[in-house]
Design a protein around this motif. Sequence first.
Motif, PDB file in Angstrom:
ATOM      1  N   UNK A 180       0.822  -1.206   0.000  1.00 27.71           N
ATOM      2  CA  UNK A 180       0.000   0.000   0.000  1.00 27.71           C
ATOM      3  C   UNK A 180       0.861   1.262   0.000  1.00 27.71           C
ATOM      4  N   UNK A 181       1.986   1.231   0.670  1.00 31.90           N
ATOM      5  CA  UNK A 181       2.862   2.406   0.694  1.00 31.90           C
ATOM      6  C   UNK A 181       3.515   2.626  -0.666  1.00 31.90           C
ATOM      7  N   UNK A 182       3.900   1.546  -1.343  1.00 38.23           N
ATOM      8  CA  UNK A 182       4.476   1.693  -2.680  1.00 38.23           C
ATOM      9  C   UNK A 182       3.419   2.145  -3.692  1.00 38.23           C
ATOM     10  N   UNK A 197       3.680   5.564  -5.911  1.00 40.14           N
ATOM     11  CA  UNK A 197       3.466   5.625  -7.358  1.00 40.14           C
ATOM     12  C   UNK A 197       2.391   6.660  -7.701  1.00 40.14           C
ATOM     13  N   UNK A 198       1.367   6.746  -6.864  1.00 39.19           N
ATOM     14  CA  UNK A 198       0.309   7.743  -7.062  1.00 39.19           C
ATOM     15  C   UNK A 198       0.878   9.164  -6.980  1.00 39.19           C
ATOM     16  N   UNK A 243       1.017  -2.187  -7.379  1.00 36.19           N
ATOM     17  CA  UNK A 243       2.042  -1.157  -7.569  1.00 36.19           C
ATOM     18  C   UNK A 243       2.301  -0.963  -9.058  1.00 36.19           C
ATOM     19  N   UNK A 244       2.429  -2.059  -9.790  1.00 42.86           N
ATOM     20  CA  UNK A 244       2.668  -1.953 -11.237  1.00 42.86           C
ATOM     21  C   UNK A 244       1.521  -1.219 -11.922  1.00 42.86           C
ATOM     22  N   UNK A 245       0.300  -1.553 -11.546  1.00 42.35           N
ATOM     23  CA  UNK A 245      -0.863  -0.906 -12.182  1.00 42.35           C
ATOM     24  C   UNK A 245      -0.921   0.588 -11.855  1.00 42.35           C
ATOM     25  N   UNK A 277       0.053   6.292 -13.370  1.00 40.45           N
ATOM     26  CA  UNK A 277       0.813   7.525 -13.151  1.00 40.45           C
ATOM     27  C   UNK A 277       1.664   7.876 -14.365  1.00 40.45           C
ATOM     28  N   UNK A 278       2.196   6.865 -15.036  1.00 40.15           N
ATOM     29  CA  UNK A 278       2.930   7.132 -16.278  1.00 40.15           C
ATOM     30  C   UNK A 278       2.026   7.792 -17.313  1.00 40.15           C
ATOM     31  N   UNK A 279       0.762   7.413 -17.327  1.00 42.19           N
ATOM     32  CA  UNK A 279      -0.177   7.982 -18.294  1.00 42.19           C
ATOM     33  C   UNK A 279      -0.412   9.473 -18.064  1.00 42.19           C
TER      34      UNK A 279
END
Length: 167
Positions: free
Chosen positions: A88-90, A94-95, A121-123, A128-130
């Motif tokens: 959850x922290x990662x 990422x957010x 996290x990957x999702x 965030x990349x988007x």
Amino acid sequence: LVGAVPGPDGIDFLKEVLRTADPRVRAAALEGLARKKVEPSELAADAARELSSPLLKLKVNAMLSLARSDPAAVRTALEALLGSDEVVKRVEAAYVLGYLRAPAVVDVLGDLAAADAALPVRLQAIKSLAKQEPPRALPHLLAAAGSAAGPRGDGARRERGRHRHRG
């Protein structure tokens, strides 16, 4: 809901709550002030104080608020979240990274999208990349799409498709 209090009285109320209330209410007050588009510099001192909060929502809202005026100030707190064993922290890290603009941010998100052990996290890294500039983010999205099959690859393909429609 806290940010829905209309007018300047609402802003004053939220600022007062930010200084006196319990951590969950302070988290909501920071979010409300951001929604009301209060100048980040007005919130910087309060937000900086909350970076060490044990309440994750308060820490994340403080990071988001402070990052608008001083991105370097959130680095230590952000690195702690990124290095956590807790998924959850990662995810929250990422957010937050999705709201920062720097080439290094895109690279970190690309690494998370391609290699983090946890699917959430990957999702979130892909989402965030988007939000980043397409020319910089697209190679990372393509790499994430090609690095694995299943939901991870499908999520990256959806985000890549969004970049194509942006022009």
